[in-house]
Design an enzyme around this catalytic site. Structure first.
Site, mmCIF file in Angstrom:
data_model
loop_
_atom_site.group_PDB
_atom_site.id
_atom_site.type_symbol
_atom_site.label_atom_id
_atom_site.label_comp_id
_atom_site.label_asym_id
_atom_site.label_seq_id
_atom_site.Cartn_x
_atom_site.Cartn_y
_atom_site.Cartn_z
ATOM 1 N N CYS A 104 -24.098 -48.140 20.638
ATOM 2 C CA CYS A 104 -24.757 -48.801 19.879
ATOM 3 C C CYS A 104 -23.944 -48.998 18.529
ATOM 4 O O CYS A 104 -23.905 -50.069 17.838
ATOM 5 C CB CYS A 104 -26.085 -48.049 19.638
ATOM 6 S SG CYS A 104 -27.061 -47.387 20.776
ATOM 7 N N HIS A 117 -23.268 -52.058 15.806
ATOM 8 C CA HIS A 117 -24.318 -51.947 14.772
ATOM 9 C C HIS A 117 -23.447 -51.095 13.426
ATOM 10 O O HIS A 117 -23.997 -50.817 12.526
ATOM 11 C CB HIS A 117 -25.477 -51.480 14.855
ATOM 12 C CG HIS A 117 -26.482 -52.158 16.029
ATOM 13 N ND1 HIS A 117 -26.852 -53.280 15.325
ATOM 14 C CD2 HIS A 117 -26.661 -52.204 17.241
ATOM 15 C CE1 HIS A 117 -27.257 -53.924 16.254
ATOM 16 N NE2 HIS A 117 -27.338 -53.449 17.344
ATOM 17 N N ARG A 153 -36.591 -52.607 22.006
ATOM 18 C CA ARG A 153 -35.361 -53.171 21.708
ATOM 19 C C ARG A 153 -34.379 -52.443 21.983
ATOM 20 O O ARG A 153 -33.314 -52.858 22.480
ATOM 21 C CB ARG A 153 -35.443 -53.303 19.990
ATOM 22 C CG ARG A 153 -33.990 -53.948 19.413
ATOM 23 C CD ARG A 153 -34.160 -55.438 19.617
ATOM 24 N NE ARG A 153 -32.786 -55.873 19.214
ATOM 25 C CZ ARG A 153 -31.685 -56.115 19.915
ATOM 26 N NH1 ARG A 153 -31.810 -56.164 21.528
ATOM 27 N NH2 ARG A 153 -30.561 -56.928 19.559
ATOM 28 N N CYS A 169 -31.221 -53.774 24.311
ATOM 29 C CA CYS A 169 -29.678 -53.432 23.947
ATOM 30 C C CYS A 169 -29.019 -52.907 25.216
ATOM 31 O O CYS A 169 -27.987 -53.255 25.484
ATOM 32 C CB CYS A 169 -29.748 -52.438 22.878
ATOM 33 S SG CYS A 169 -29.950 -53.130 21.200
#
Lengths: 278, 101
Positions: A192, A196, A235, A239
């Site tokens: 992740c 991000h 979400r 992802c």
């Protein structure tokens, strides 16, 4: 008996020893510093707006969309569901403090009795089960609408996730969520954080990548790509699929721990859900 | 054409360290893939590619194309083994990625 208790204390000490050095507040502050150094012109509260904190053009379109917010129907439906009594005459308001109004900032939290992280969506289904109602699906429909309504009543409240110092299991749950966030997975070998944190603000095809800060403030979200309102766990699953990792179940322990970590990272930011995103 | 591509891919995977079991039957290849996939799942790092490949392998087997079925099952296993390597590696190194300053 005393010997057994003594051994249990030692066992717990060994089990949670790895987390003794963990410092969530230091983690959060490090992340704030990281983004403020990278994006000195972006105010901290702006991170609650996701990619629109970075992308002026997309922000204009988003603000126009907010004139007629696509999640409005979900709020209205959610209010109706929320206020419809269960078969036993009780309702959601009986399960939550303040009658369930303006309380989203209390979630997720670590429930000492359960020994697990409890999210708002999980609590909604716990409420139903406690009142002899069937649990609702987590990814769409009634539960998402109720969550949207409860978020709407909580807008403007500050996220203030607590991790109990006196319960090493809470810190362990936080650390598990943090490990998930920073671990590469799937055939594409992405964490992740690769998108991000390292690449926040950068373009990925037609989109800009949002930052870790603020990722937990605005759920549920109407996502144009979905054509529907969905939860944070939807979400998460998306992802996972995008990096070709088999997605975990919504409200799995792993995803709840991840939400716990992400929400802690958003401490001090205002709740602004439900929201719309591309 | 698809067989040619899979054979080429199998060669590449073998060269990368994956052991191809093309000389065993489909049942063996399938069982080995499922075992590897179970380990990847247990570690929370399963890949969707393995899921698709094992599904395609079953379809090929049902259609009587055992050669293709074995190739696909072997590839599913190799993907699962790589997922396990990823899981073990990440368990040891994820801390290095944490933003801490």
């Amino acid at each position: 008996m005393i010997r057994i208790k003594y051994m249990l204390v030692i066992a717990c000490g060994i089990l949670f020893a790895d987390f003794a050095h963990a410092d969530p507040e230091a983690d959060r502050q490090a992340l704030v510093n990281y983004y403020q150094n990278r994006f000195p012109n972006v105010e901290l509260q702006e991170y609650a707006n996701g990619l629109y904190a970075f992308d002026e053009n997309a922000r204009e379109q988003w603000l126009e969309m907010e004139d007629f917010p696509p999640y409005e129907i979900a709020i209205e439906e959610g209010e109706e569901y929320f206020n419809t009594p269960f078969a036993n005459g009780k309702g959601y308001a009986d399960c939550f403090e303040s009658g369930g109004i303006g309380i989203r900032q209390n979630y997720p939290h670590f429930n000492a009795a359960l020994g697990e992280v409890v999210t708002l969506e999980l609590a909604i289904n716990q409420c139903r089960k406690a009142n002899a109602e069937e649990a609702l699906p987590y990814l769409e429909g009634e539960l998402v609408a109720i969550s949207a309504y409860m978020s709407f009543t909580s807008r403007g409240n500050m996220i203030d996730v607590q991790i109990q110092d006196d319960d090493p299991r809470a810190l362990a749950a936080y650390e598990a969520g943090k490990q998930f966030y920073y671990s590469r997975r799937g055939q594409l070998n992405f964490a992740c954080s690769n998108c991000h944190a390292q690449s926040a603000g950068s373009s990925l095809r037609a989109d800009r990548l949002s930052a870790t800060l603020g990722q937990a403030t605005h759920w549920p979200v109407y996502r144009s790509k979905w054509g529907d309102v969905g939860t944070l766990h939807k979400r998460f699953r998306e992802c996972n699929e995008q990096v070709r990792a088999r997605p975990l179940e919504a409200q799995s322990k792993e995803f709840r721990n991840l939400e716990y970590f992400l929400s802690y990272m958003s401490n001090g930011l205002e709740l602004n859900g439900p929201a719309s995103r591309r | 054409m698809r067989k040619a591509i899979l054979l080429a891919l199998a060669s590449i995977l073998a060269a990368c360290g994956g052991e191809i079991q093309s000389d065993s039957g489909y049942e063996d290849a399938h069982a080995a893939a499922v075992t590897a996939m179970d380990i990847a799942t247990e570690k929370g790092h399963a890949w969707t590619t393995s899921d698709q490949l094992i599904e395609d392998a079953a379809k090929a087997a049902a259609e009587g194309d055992e050669t293709l079925a074995i190739l696909l099952a072997d590839e599913a296993r190799v993907h699962a083994e790589l997922a396990v390597v990823q899981a073990d590696n990440e368990a040891a190194t994820w801390h290095d990625r944490v933003i801490s300053e």
